[in-house]
Design a protein around this motif. Structure first.
Motif, PDB file in Angstrom:
ATOM      1  N   LEU A  50     -46.563 -43.862  47.705  1.00 60.28           N
ATOM      2  CA  LEU A  50     -45.198 -44.363  47.474  1.00 60.28           C
ATOM      3  C   LEU A  50     -44.671 -43.848  46.127  1.00 60.28           C
ATOM      4  N   LEU A  51     -45.535 -43.849  45.131  1.00 63.81           N
ATOM      5  CA  LEU A  51     -45.134 -43.343  43.810  1.00 63.81           C
ATOM      6  C   LEU A  51     -44.811 -41.853  43.874  1.00 63.81           C
ATOM      7  N   TRP A  52     -45.625 -41.136  44.598  1.00 65.19           N
ATOM      8  CA  TRP A  52     -45.389 -39.695  44.765  1.00 65.19           C
ATOM      9  C   TRP A  52     -44.014 -39.462  45.402  1.00 65.19           C
ATOM     10  N   LEU A  53     -43.732 -40.239  46.446  1.00 66.21           N
ATOM     11  CA  LEU A  53     -42.435 -40.093  47.120  1.00 66.21           C
ATOM     12  C   LEU A  53     -41.295 -40.424  46.168  1.00 66.21           C
ATOM     13  N   ASN A  54     -41.485 -41.487  45.399  1.00 70.79           N
ATOM     14  CA  ASN A  54     -40.423 -41.896  44.478  1.00 70.79           C
ATOM     15  C   ASN A  54     -40.135 -40.773  43.495  1.00 70.79           C
ATOM     16  N   GLN A  55     -41.201 -40.146  43.008  1.00 71.71           N
ATOM     17  CA  GLN A  55     -41.030 -39.049  42.060  1.00 71.71           C
ATOM     18  C   GLN A  55     -40.278 -37.887  42.720  1.00 71.71           C
ATOM     19  N   GLU A  56     -40.617 -37.607  43.958  1.00 68.77           N
ATOM     20  CA  GLU A  56     -39.907 -36.545  44.692  1.00 68.77           C
ATOM     21  C   GLU A  56     -38.420 -36.849  44.773  1.00 68.77           C
ATOM     22  N   TYR A  57     -38.109 -38.095  45.126  1.00 67.71           N
ATOM     23  CA  TYR A  57     -36.695 -38.464  45.272  1.00 67.71           C
ATOM     24  C   TYR A  57     -35.979 -38.442  43.924  1.00 67.71           C
ATOM     25  N   ILE A  58     -36.674 -38.856  42.882  1.00 60.50           N
ATOM     26  CA  ILE A  58     -36.043 -38.830  41.553  1.00 60.50           C
ATOM     27  C   ILE A  58     -35.763 -37.377  41.150  1.00 60.50           C
ATOM     28  N   LYS A  59     -36.742 -36.519  41.384  1.00 65.07           N
ATOM     29  CA  LYS A  59     -36.591 -35.101  41.030  1.00 65.07           C
ATOM     30  C   LYS A  59     -35.393 -34.473  41.732  1.00 65.07           C
ATOM     31  N   ASN A  60     -35.233 -34.816  43.001  1.00 64.79           N
ATOM     32  CA  ASN A  60     -34.234 -34.117  43.809  1.00 64.79           C
ATOM     33  C   ASN A  60     -32.871 -34.795  43.891  1.00 64.79           C
ATOM     34  N   ALA A  61     -32.755 -35.978  43.297  1.00 62.15           N
ATOM     35  CA  ALA A  61     -31.456 -36.676  43.367  1.00 62.15           C
ATOM     36  C   ALA A  61     -30.477 -36.077  42.364  1.00 62.15           C
ATOM     37  N   THR A  62     -29.200 -36.317  42.556  1.00 55.84           N
ATOM     38  CA  THR A  62     -28.221 -35.906  41.545  1.00 55.84           C
ATOM     39  C   THR A  62     -28.310 -36.926  40.405  1.00 55.84           C
ATOM     40  N   PRO A  63     -28.066 -36.479  39.168  1.00 51.52           N
ATOM     41  CA  PRO A  63     -28.104 -37.418  38.044  1.00 51.52           C
ATOM     42  C   PRO A  63     -27.117 -38.563  38.246  1.00 51.52           C
ATOM     43  N   GLU A  64     -26.007 -38.280  38.892  1.00 55.79           N
ATOM     44  CA  GLU A  64     -24.996 -39.330  39.125  1.00 55.79           C
ATOM     45  C   GLU A  64     -25.561 -40.424  40.030  1.00 55.79           C
TER      46      GLU A  64
ATOM     47  N   GLN B  86     -35.464 -36.365  34.715  1.00 60.06           N
ATOM     48  CA  GLN B  86     -35.776 -36.375  36.153  1.00 60.06           C
ATOM     49  C   GLN B  86     -37.132 -35.780  36.489  1.00 60.06           C
ATOM     50  N   GLU B  87     -37.445 -34.687  35.830  1.00 59.49           N
ATOM     51  CA  GLU B  87     -38.679 -33.962  36.126  1.00 59.49           C
ATOM     52  C   GLU B  87     -39.916 -34.768  35.784  1.00 59.49           C
ATOM     53  N   ARG B  88     -39.760 -35.702  34.836  1.00 58.71           N
ATOM     54  CA  ARG B  88     -40.964 -36.341  34.301  1.00 58.71           C
ATOM     55  C   ARG B  88     -41.043 -37.837  34.552  1.00 58.71           C
ATOM     56  N   SER B  89     -40.150 -38.393  35.354  1.00 60.83           N
ATOM     57  CA  SER B  89     -40.209 -39.845  35.576  1.00 60.83           C
ATOM     58  C   SER B  89     -40.667 -40.175  36.996  1.00 60.83           C
ATOM     59  N   LYS B  90     -41.704 -40.987  37.079  1.00 56.05           N
ATOM     60  CA  LYS B  90     -42.162 -41.414  38.416  1.00 56.05           C
ATOM     61  C   LYS B  90     -41.323 -42.565  38.931  1.00 56.05           C
TER      62      LYS B  90
END
Ligand code: GLU
Length: 456
Positions: free
Chosen positions: A296-310, A341-345
């Motif tokens: 779940l954490l891995w997925l969250n990190q993926e979504y954070i990485k790929n989301a728009t900052p907005e 974004q790149e570094r937050s889980k």
């Protein structure tokens, strides 16, 4: 086609409930059907408004929108009474006055003989006119149905006793209300956890007694913790909203929930739209699903990485409010979010990372500072160069760092590392030049001075 989610409001919306809701929602979307929310609040002692609110909040946070409802069973007591009366009038139900003592004794004696504890039908032909109401379950034959997940299920009617459908005070019980509601609400697919599978034959007998068309049934596998025990607090938070509090994005949790018992080849990332398009019972496991927080954490990190900052900013707002971090003055939050974004889980980690941009820290990490601030010369030279820098931009800042390296004939790290610590306090900062730009000239100089004053 119509499915429903029918939680009892006796607590928060938990992970298992949310997974059930998601599958019922997804199947309705896939079929171009409707999804109904029904609050099963007949247990007045255990149901609370706070729990109803928590369920609605959880559904809304997850984006599980319903086409009809919420319906409340407490508003339908008249209808249940009507059906109970109909069953009584047709001789398909009867009053029972067996005392608790008698029922206890009966249960004990059956169990002592190694038999299943069941009501013996003692009041069936007594023609009583009050008491609890029991449904006359067929004595012979068996109930057979095809469950969309579990396959063919067959139960001998001898295994099923006469179910109580109304209590002495006239209030209905779960198995009656669920049948009446699913019928009245024209539910074509009953999708729920497999902890209800033993109720299904009883419900089917009720459908038959009422001459009502039966829905399809799909019973979803349980969710277990990583040690194989039924999922509980030990394995991770149970409440959906606790995942928001821990900094998960709803789309990451939805993606994760979709994979608890369902798969589509080896695809791991699913948007809600994809789940709605691809979901099918043929790919739902019969065996229990295992909850895995690391994934779940891995997925969250993926979504954070790929989301728009907005987008992240919207979801961060709740966390910012909670932490009290004021981002109204200082760098534009979306620019800060972009570099974090790149570094937050999790979003909680992100708020932690944002703090250095908007507020001063008390002290430097002592262990790091003792080492990195031992030689003050690179910091002093950098301070001198940055103080006279007019155009405060990542590029020009970087050029200053490089000049210091050249002047002192040292590597980038020898300037970059102490600078990073000077800016962040704990050494956790990405691209130091961009960070310095966003932190701003005044604060950067102030922090450099503080680092120079540090006594090792
Ligand atoms: N109210 C039941 C529960 O929360 C659900 C019943 C059903 O889905 O049929 O377990």
């Amino acid at each position: 086609m119509k499915s429903r989610f029918a939680p009892s409001p006796t607590g928060y919306l938990h992970i298992g409930g949310a997974r059930t809701a998601l599958f019922a929602w997804a199947y309705a979307k896939k079929c171009g059907g409707k999804f109904v929310l029904r609050i099963e609040d007949t247990d007045r002692e255990r149901s609370t408004q706070a729990s109803v609110d928590a369920i609605l909040e959880g559904m809304s946070w997850l984006g599980l929108d319903y086409d009809e409802g919420p319906f409340y069973q407490t508003q339908r007591f008249e209808r249940y009474r009507e059906i109970t009366q109909q069953l009584l009038d047709e001789g398909k139900a009867y009053y029972c006055q067996c005392s608790k003592q008698r029922l206890d004794d009966l249960r004990k004696s059956l169990m002592a003989k190694g038999e299943k504890a069941m009501y013996d039908g003692c009041c069936r032909s007594k023609n009583l006119s009050n008491g609890v109401v029991r449904f006359k379950n067929p004595a012979a034959g068996s109930v057979v149905f095809i469950d969309s997940v579990k396959g063919k299920i067959s139960i001998n009617n001898k295994e099923i006793d006469d179910l109580i459908i109304a209590r002495t005070d006239g209030t209905p019980t779960y198995n009656l209300t669920v049948v009446v509601d699913d019928y009245d609400m024209q539910i074509s697919h009953v999708i729920r956890g497999d902890d209800h599978i033993n109720n299904t034959p009883r419900q089917i007998n009720l459908y038959q007694a009422l001459n009502w068309k039966m829905p399809e049934f799909a019973h979803l596998p349980m969710i277990l913790g990583s040690d194989g025990a039924r999922m509980s607090k030990r394995h991770g938070a149970m409440s959906v909203m606790a995942y928001r509090d821990e900094g998960f994005l709803p789309e990451a949790l939805i993606n994760y929930l979709s994979r608890l018992g369902w798969s589509h080849g080896d695809k791991e990332l699913f948007s809600m739209a994809e789940i709605a398009e691809l979901f099918d019972f043929s790919a739902v496991n019969k065996a229990p699903a295992i909850f895995n927080k690391v994934k779940l954490l891995w997925l969250n990190q993926e979504y954070i990485k790929n989301a728009t900052p907005e987008h992240l900013h919207q979801h961060l707002q709740w966390h910012l409010d909670k932490s009290g971090l004021d981002v109204s003055t200082g760098a534009e939050p979306v620019l800060v979010i972009k570099i974090l974004q790149e570094r937050s889980k999790t979003l909680v980690e992100m708020v932690e990372g944002m703090k250095m941009f908007y507020q001063d820290f008390a002290d430097f990490d002592k262990k790091l500072a003792d080492k990195q601030f031992e030689n003050k010369e690179p910091l002093e030279l950098l301070l001198a160069k940055l103080s006279i820098l007019k155009d405060w931009q990542a590029e020009t800042i970087k050029a200053c760092i490089k000049e210091v390296c050249a002047d002192l004939d040292i590597g980038f790290g020898k300037v970059g590392q102490p600078f990073r610590l000077a800016l962040s306090g704990d050494g956790n900062a990405a691209n130091i030049d961009i960070v310095a730009e966003l932190v701003g000239k005044e604060t950067t100089l102030k922090r450099l001075q503080k680092a120079i004053k540090y006594e090792c």
